[in-house]
Design a protein around this motif. Structure first.
Motif, PDB file in Angstrom:
ATOM      1  N   ASP A 160     -18.288  54.620  -2.388  1.00 47.36           N
ATOM      2  CA  ASP A 160     -17.352  55.699  -2.045  1.00 47.36           C
ATOM      3  C   ASP A 160     -17.996  56.715  -1.110  1.00 47.36           C
ATOM      4  O   ASP A 160     -17.342  57.242  -0.198  1.00 47.36           O
ATOM      5  CB  ASP A 160     -16.882  56.379  -3.323  1.00 47.36           C
ATOM      6  CG  ASP A 160     -15.795  57.407  -3.058  1.00 47.36           C
ATOM      7  OD1 ASP A 160     -14.775  57.053  -2.439  1.00 47.36           O
ATOM      8  OD2 ASP A 160     -15.983  58.575  -3.449  1.00 47.36           O
ATOM      9  N   TRP A 163     -18.018  55.223   2.374  1.00 49.95           N
ATOM     10  CA  TRP A 163     -16.657  55.215   2.915  1.00 49.95           C
ATOM     11  C   TRP A 163     -16.163  56.622   3.240  1.00 49.95           C
ATOM     12  O   TRP A 163     -15.391  56.812   4.168  1.00 49.95           O
ATOM     13  CB  TRP A 163     -15.708  54.561   1.908  1.00 49.95           C
ATOM     14  CG  TRP A 163     -15.728  53.056   1.978  1.00 49.95           C
ATOM     15  CD1 TRP A 163     -16.079  52.290   3.043  1.00 49.95           C
ATOM     16  CD2 TRP A 163     -15.374  52.149   0.927  1.00 49.95           C
ATOM     17  NE1 TRP A 163     -15.974  50.954   2.727  1.00 49.95           N
ATOM     18  CE2 TRP A 163     -15.539  50.836   1.433  1.00 49.95           C
ATOM     19  CE3 TRP A 163     -14.950  52.319  -0.386  1.00 49.95           C
ATOM     20  CZ2 TRP A 163     -15.279  49.708   0.677  1.00 49.95           C
ATOM     21  CZ3 TRP A 163     -14.683  51.192  -1.142  1.00 49.95           C
ATOM     22  CH2 TRP A 163     -14.843  49.901  -0.629  1.00 49.95           C
ATOM     23  N   PRO A 167     -16.809  56.026   8.058  1.00 47.84           N
ATOM     24  CA  PRO A 167     -15.631  55.643   8.856  1.00 47.84           C
ATOM     25  C   PRO A 167     -14.977  56.812   9.582  1.00 47.84           C
ATOM     26  O   PRO A 167     -14.607  56.691  10.748  1.00 47.84           O
ATOM     27  CB  PRO A 167     -14.690  55.020   7.816  1.00 47.84           C
ATOM     28  CG  PRO A 167     -15.593  54.517   6.754  1.00 47.84           C
ATOM     29  CD  PRO A 167     -16.703  55.523   6.674  1.00 47.84           C
ATOM     30  N   VAL A 215     -16.715  49.205   6.507  1.00 53.62           N
ATOM     31  CA  VAL A 215     -15.534  49.073   5.666  1.00 53.62           C
ATOM     32  C   VAL A 215     -15.673  47.895   4.696  1.00 53.62           C
ATOM     33  O   VAL A 215     -15.307  47.987   3.527  1.00 53.62           O
ATOM     34  CB  VAL A 215     -14.274  48.912   6.534  1.00 53.62           C
ATOM     35  CG1 VAL A 215     -13.066  48.494   5.692  1.00 53.62           C
ATOM     36  CG2 VAL A 215     -13.977  50.219   7.263  1.00 53.62           C
ATOM     37  N   PRO A 218     -19.992  48.457   2.532  1.00 50.56           N
ATOM     38  CA  PRO A 218     -20.557  49.821   2.584  1.00 50.56           C
ATOM     39  C   PRO A 218     -21.965  49.914   2.025  1.00 50.56           C
ATOM     40  O   PRO A 218     -22.770  50.729   2.494  1.00 50.56           O
ATOM     41  CB  PRO A 218     -19.563  50.641   1.749  1.00 50.56           C
ATOM     42  CG  PRO A 218     -18.872  49.649   0.872  1.00 50.56           C
ATOM     43  CD  PRO A 218     -18.788  48.393   1.682  1.00 50.56           C
TER      44      PRO A 218
END
Length: 441
Positions: A160, A163, A167, A215, A218
């Motif tokens: 998490d 991400w 990105p 994506v 990660p």
């Protein structure tokens, strides 16, 4: 009641049972809160719906098995706690049989966990087994849940964090990249025609691949903190992103330089024409002066004067052509090169003029020196001295005749100077001459 014994040793008394149930109840509440938080974690939901690859895919298979086992363990723990509470609530003062049963339940290894063989085999902290069920004590069960929870949370938090960080930053950089590409295209910076255009293409490719990898995998871009045991201890690896961001900054500076060229190109070309024109005029003056020197100065080596370099004029014409066709990326380096070469050419022309006119400068210096000494002699009343007049006339004829032999003329000026110096030096009376003896016969 403490003297009653069973397979787990002495039976617990009522106070011990109540304290154990209170502690287990608090643990149950904390574990349930943690499991629900993990279940609702945004990172876990993203992992469930993502098409994962690489190390993240491998870790997620393990983590999913861990989460499945966690809930199985928790259900077994909840059932055991509920059974213990039911036994304790049968009567206010628990019987000996109740206490033996509670002791077995709370301290024994009779808690059965039903789980799949696949989930058990994939869980990282468990020994691979094909058993469909296992038995634990409540203490062991809590330890197992803590281990599985820490490992699952570590994986979920790390994915998490990557991400959440990369990105979005990649997308912002990609948007800036697109704006830079449009600007670059407007000033003629294109792939295959300018290095900055090639750099933009390369950065685009790298960012596209980087985003796809971030994506789908990660954890490949996660750097754990050394020595940290806390779940999620670490940081996203931004090495590739940072490198491409710096590369884009370099390209933007290059584009800015090209834009500056577009804004002041006309003025720079005008200045270049002026500098080259001054260099040409200086060379023309040097050629004219050389003819004068050769006619007026004898026995002197006069350097040749070269003509203006046609290549600079050709390059200046090319620069003007680039400006007309808005080829700013080509104009920029050409103007920088031309400006340096034009200054060098003007300096060379001035040095050539100085070298050519050096004999005339020497003659002018000798003329000035001769006239200065004549004026000095006149102030001392020696203008009519025959030797000085003779030597002055000789030096003047040489300096004002053409062609003038500078070496001979310089010697004539020196002779005049020496004669003048002798005439201007005060005379000291001869000490050996007889004194005037006036009054004697």
């Amino acid at each position: 009641m403490g003297g009653v014994t069973g397979s787990t040793g002495p039976a617990m008394d009522r106070d011990e049972v109540d304290r154990a149930l209170a502690r287990l109840g608090a643990e149950h509440e904390a574990i349930e809160t943690s499991l629900l938080a993990l279940q609702d974690h945004a990172g876990r939901r993203l992992l469930e719906g993502a098409e994962l690859t690489g190390v993240t895919h491998e870790r997620w298979v393990t983590t999913e098995a861990s989460i499945t086992l966690l809930w199985a363990y928790f259900d077994a723990y909840s059932d055991a706690l509920r059974s213990a509470r039911e036994i304790r609530s049968r009567r206010r003062w628990s019987s000996r049989e109740d206490l033996i049963e509670l002791t077995e339940l709370l301290r024994g290894t009779g808690v059965t966990v039903a789980g799949s063989a696949t989930a058990t085999a994939n869980a990282p902290t468990l020994t691979r087994t094909s058993k469909l069920s296992e038995q634990f004590s409540l203490v062991t069960l809590v330890d197992r849940m803590n281990d599985l929870y820490a490992a699952a949370l570590d994986m979920v938090v790390a994915a998490d964090a990557v991400w959440s960080a990369l990105p979005a930053r990649i997308d912002l950089l990609a948007a800036e990249l697109q704006r830079t590409r449009k600007l670059a295209h407007s000033v003629g910076v294109r792939p295959g025609e300018h290095p900055a255009g090639d750099d933009l293409e390369r950065i685009t490719r790298v960012l596209t691949v980087l985003r796809e990898q971030v994506v789908s995998d990660p954890l490949a871009y996660w750097v754990p903190t050394q020595g940290s045991s806390a779940p999620g201890g670490g940081r996203p690896d931004t090495t590739t992103y940072d490198r491409e961001a710096r590369a884009l900054d370099d390209v933007r500076r290059e584009i800015d330089a090209v834009l500056t060229v577009r804004q002041d190109a006309e003025a720079r070309i005008v200045r270049l024409r002026d500098v080259l024109s001054r260099a040409d005029r200086t060379l023309a003056e040097a050629r004219s002066a050389r003819g004068e020197v050769l006619a007026k100065i004898a026995a002197s080596e006069v350097p040749a004067v070269s003509g203006p370099p046609t290549v600079l004029q050709e390059q200046l014409s090319t620069a003007a052509e680039y400006r007309r066709n808005a080829q700013w990326h080509r104009l920029s380096p050409l103007l920088e090169s031309l400006e340096q070469k034009a200054e060098d050419e003007l300096l060379r022309a001035r040095e050539s003029l100085t070298a050519v006119t050096a004999p005339l400068a020497v003659r002018a210096e000798l003329r000035g020196r001769l006239d200065a000494y004549k004026a000095k002699v006149s102030r001392h009343g020696l203008a009519e001295d025959s030797l000085l007049v003779e030597r002055y006339d000789a030096a003047r004829r040489m300096l004002w005749s053409a062609p003038c032999d500078l070496r001979v003329a310089e010697q004539a000026v020196l002779r005049y100077q020496q004669a003048a110096a002798e005439q201007l030096t005060p005379r000291v009376p001869d000490q050996g001459a007889p004194a005037d003896r006036g009054g004697q016969p």
